[in-house]
Structure formats: C-alpha cells, structure tokens
Design a protein around this motif. Structure first.
Motif, short mmCIF file in Angstrom:
data_model
loop_
_atom_site.label_atom_id
_atom_site.label_comp_id
_atom_site.label_asym_id
_atom_site.label_seq_id
_atom_site.Cartn_x
_atom_site.Cartn_y
_atom_site.Cartn_z
N MET A 5 36.03 -7.21 42.91
CA MET A 5 36.65 -8.53 43.04
C MET A 5 36.59 -9.30 41.73
SD MET A 5 35.24 -9.89 46.74
CE MET A 5 35.56 -11.60 46.29
N PHE A 6 35.58 -9.03 40.93
CA PHE A 6 35.36 -9.78 39.69
C PHE A 6 35.95 -9.07 38.47
CE2 PHE A 6 32.39 -11.47 42.70
CZ PHE A 6 32.33 -12.82 42.40
N GLY A 7 36.80 -8.10 38.73
CA GLY A 7 37.53 -7.48 37.63
C GLY A 7 36.82 -6.36 36.94
N GLY A 8 35.69 -5.94 37.45
CA GLY A 8 34.95 -4.87 36.81
C GLY A 8 34.90 -3.63 37.67
N SER A 9 34.48 -2.54 37.09
CA SER A 9 34.29 -1.31 37.84
C SER A 9 32.83 -1.22 38.25
CB SER A 9 34.67 -0.10 36.99
OG SER A 9 33.88 -0.06 35.81
N MET A 10 32.56 -0.36 39.20
CA MET A 10 31.20 -0.19 39.70
C MET A 10 30.40 0.67 38.72
SD MET A 10 29.50 -1.11 42.42
CE MET A 10 28.11 -0.66 43.44
N MET A 11 29.31 0.12 38.18
CA MET A 11 28.46 0.88 37.28
C MET A 11 27.64 1.92 38.05
SD MET A 11 26.96 -1.87 34.49
CE MET A 11 26.73 -3.26 35.62
N GLU A 12 27.30 2.99 37.40
CA GLU A 12 26.41 3.99 37.98
C GLU A 12 25.05 3.35 38.25
OE1 GLU A 12 23.12 6.64 37.85
OE2 GLU A 12 23.71 5.54 36.04
N HIS A 13 24.33 3.89 39.23
CA HIS A 13 23.14 3.23 39.75
C HIS A 13 22.15 2.81 38.67
CE1 HIS A 13 19.01 3.14 41.43
NE2 HIS A 13 19.61 2.57 42.47
N ASP A 14 21.67 3.75 37.86
CA ASP A 14 20.66 3.40 36.86
C ASP A 14 21.22 2.49 35.78
OD1 ASP A 14 19.00 4.97 38.35
OD2 ASP A 14 18.51 6.39 36.75
N LYS A 15 22.52 2.61 35.48
CA LYS A 15 23.13 1.73 34.49
C LYS A 15 23.10 0.28 34.95
CE LYS A 15 24.52 4.80 31.42
NZ LYS A 15 23.99 4.79 30.02
N ARG A 16 23.19 0.07 36.27
CA ARG A 16 23.13 -1.29 36.79
C ARG A 16 21.79 -1.94 36.46
NH1 ARG A 16 25.72 1.13 41.52
NH2 ARG A 16 23.93 0.78 42.87
#
Length: 388
Positions: free
Chosen positions: A151-162
């Motif tokens: 919704m905020f214009g970004g892609s979902m980061m991989e778990h550990d990257k988050r």
C-alpha cells in the motif's frame, strides 16, 4: 556544541512498564482496531471507531493501575465477513490522545517501520512523551503483511532484511532522542545529512518487538526492553522454556535484562463451563474462518513463528483472541493462570475482551482484588466499580 546525552543518563522512572513493582504487570491490547483480538462477527464485537468507549476503557485501566495501553498496527483488514482489523485508529495520534487523557499508564505506539521515516517517528514519539509526562513506549513492527506494505509503494522485504532495516531505523531514532546538535547517518537504507531533533524525550522510550523467529529474537534481545510474544505452549514448562530462551539470549550475548510480555483473551464467569461457552459462541458460532485462514497463512509464511502443524492447532485460539494465552474461567482461575505465567518468568500480560468496556469493569471488580491478595499485584487505589 554540547556533548551528546547518553541514553543511560535519561530519567527512566515515569514509565510503569519499567518502574512498576507489580510481579505481574497488566496492559490493554488492540483496542484501537475492529474486533480487538477476536476474529468474530458476534454482535457485541469491539468497534474501533467508537472513540468514546476506547477512551473510557483505557481510563478505567489507568485508574486501576494497569501498566500499559498497547495498540495494534493495522492498515487493512484480512477479508471475510468481519474484514478483521480493517477499521483501526492510527497509533501515533491514538497514543497522543490517550497520553493527554490519562495519568499513569504507559502510552504505546505500534509502528510499522517501513511506513514512516525514523526521524519523523522520533519527533512524534518525543511529542507524545512530553504530553504523557514521560510514559511513552514504541512497539516496533518490521512489516510482515505484504498487502499492507505494498500500500505504501514498496515491495515486501525478505524476512531477515526487514530486521536489518529495523536496526538502521532504530539507530536513527535513538540518535534523534539522545544526540545534541546536528548529526549525520549513512547506512544501507538511509542517508541523513545535518539531521536535527529537539526537544529530547523526557524519558528513554520503552521499546518492544514481537519477534518470534531466530532473527526476531535477536532483535528483541539486542534492541528492546521487552519481547512481546505469542506463547507456543500453555503449560508451565513450555512457557518457561520459551520465556527463558529470550532472557538467556539477551543476558549472555548482549548483557541486557530483557522483559517478556505476552497477551491473553479473557472470559470470566461463575464457572469454567460458562466462560468456555462464551468463547465458543463468538469463536466458533460467529468465528470468521475466512479471515482466520488469511491470517494464519500470512503469519506462518512471513514470520516463522508457526509451523503448519502449530497453525492448525492454534486456529481456534486465533479466532478467540489472536492466539493469545487463554484466560478463561472463574476469577479464582485467573489468579491460577497468572501465577503460572509469573512462575514461568513472564513479566506482563496484555488483555483483550470481546467487549472491552464490560470486560475491564468485571476484571477490576472481580479479579484485581484476588491478584492483590495473591501477591501478584500491589493494592492500587481505584474507585468502586460494579461489573456490568
């Protein structure tokens, strides 16, 4: 330029999540979102857009000596007939309003760190801390629900990257809270030049994270004051093992004293059978299976908290109260459950009800005095409250 203010030199007396002497601390959880923690279409399910009831309930908790008011961070719902969580009050402004309307309870913001710049978040946090007189806390969410993040214009980061992103995010916020004058910050995700943030918070913000994966546990142990956990077991030894895994990691690898909080859904009645029937009614008869399936799938994939087998076992508890520890039974049984949690090393429990306002009135009238007699709570000055 003045020397930087070190975090350990900030006053830490005012936030009751730190300073409360109670053996078992209490909070109110998720009252800012539709349904609270109950994934249900029951007629009396909690309505987040009823601000008057929101405020009255938190004020009842404040006067009864509860330590924390923790909202859930939600930007969209999970579908089904309830669209669970789809209606919610934004948590920074919610916490500011609560701060201005209470006198002792900790006012927590739940923040998805990918949705807000850390310098802006730090300024909001400081403002709420001043409004509350030093009672602010931050529940850090790394963003596990993909449709929300997109919704905020970004892609979902991989778990550990988050969590790597959250490491950088909180470092900037802490610089804003503690470092006088201008500062720079260059890292993988941020490039701040001559950043500035005044005033400083009155107290060091109390930091919470609900990390359940190995990487999430390390984040809690290294960065936070408390881990906010879903208990994977409901027996003494199982809870003790889970709690001590967090505390041991914090102590042995980072030299830190980490607190552990959990959350519970509550049904109190004259008999266990009556209390259980109440939960069965709203979780089974009125439970939203479609929304529940969407949640279980997303949580299991994105957080690593649950195996598929555990998710199957917890579906009922998800509908009853977001898979919280069940506080179901008589007032006396509430004391037994709380004593088990305290014996296992749990420091605090956040509570949710199908009907928060009626539920907290009953809790304050029928359960709180028993917790005090059992030594789990110190006696608090509170007005006489008659259960509805």
């Amino acid at each position: 330029m003045n020397a930087a203010i070190k975090p350990e030199n900030l006053s830490i007396a005012a936030n009751p999540m730190r300073s409360s002497p109670n053996k078992m601390k209490l909070g109110v959880f998720a009252i800012n979102a539709h349904g609270g923690c109950a994934i249900s279409t029951a007629p009396e399910v909690h309505r987040a857009d009823d601000w008057k009831t929101n405020l009255e309930t938190i004020q009842l908790a404040d006067r009864a000596g509860f330590e924390a008011a923790i909202p859930i961070g939600r930007w969209r719902g999970f579908g089904g007939d309830s669209n669970f969580g789809g209606t919610s009050l934004e948590t920074y402004t919610w916490a500011a309003a609560i701060a201005a309307s209470t006198s002792q309870i900790a006012c927590i913001t739940t923040s998805h760190v990918p949705t807000v710049h850390p310098l802006f978040a730090a300024k909001q946090a400081t403002t709420i801390d001043h409004v509350s007189g030093g009672r602010f806390g931050l529940n850090i969410i790394c963003g596990w629900f993909g449709p929300e993040m997109r919704m905020f214009g970004g892609s979902m980061m991989e778990h550990d990257k988050r969590y790597e992103f959250a490491d950088e995010w909180i470092e900037i916020a802490q610089k804003a809270w503690t470092q006088n004058g201008y500062f720079d910050h260059q890292s993988s995700h941020f490039n701040l030049v001559n950043a500035f943030a005044e005033p400083k918070p009155l107290n060091r913000p109390f930091l919470i994270n609900a990390g359940g994966s190995p990487r999430g546990m390390r984040y809690c142990a290294q960065r936070c004051d408390a881990a906010f956990v879903i208990l994977g077991s409901h027996d003494l030894e199982g809870v003790r093992k889970q709690v001590q895994s967090y505390k041991k990691l914090a102590r042995e690898e980072f030299g830190r004293d980490l607190k552990v909080w959990c959350y519970s859904y509550v049904s109190v009645a004259e008999t266990l059978a009556e209390a259980q029937r109440y939960v069965d009614r709203y979780a089974v008869q009125y439970g939203d299976d479609v929304a529940c399936e969407n949640i279980v799938k997303e949580l299991g994939i994105q957080t690593g908290i649950f195996t598929p087998e555990q998710a199957d076992r917890f579906r009922y508890h998800f509908k009853a109260g977001w898979a919280g520890f069940p506080l179901v039974g008589t007032p006396e049984m509430m004391v037994e459950h709380m004593d088990l949690l305290a014996e296992a090393g749990v420091d605090g429990v956040c509570l949710s009800w199908l009907d928060y306002n009626a539920g907290i009135k009953q809790w304050n009238a029928e359960v709180m005095p028993l917790l005090e007699r059992a030594g789990l709570r110190e006696q608090a000055h509170r007005p006489q409250i008659v259960a509805a």
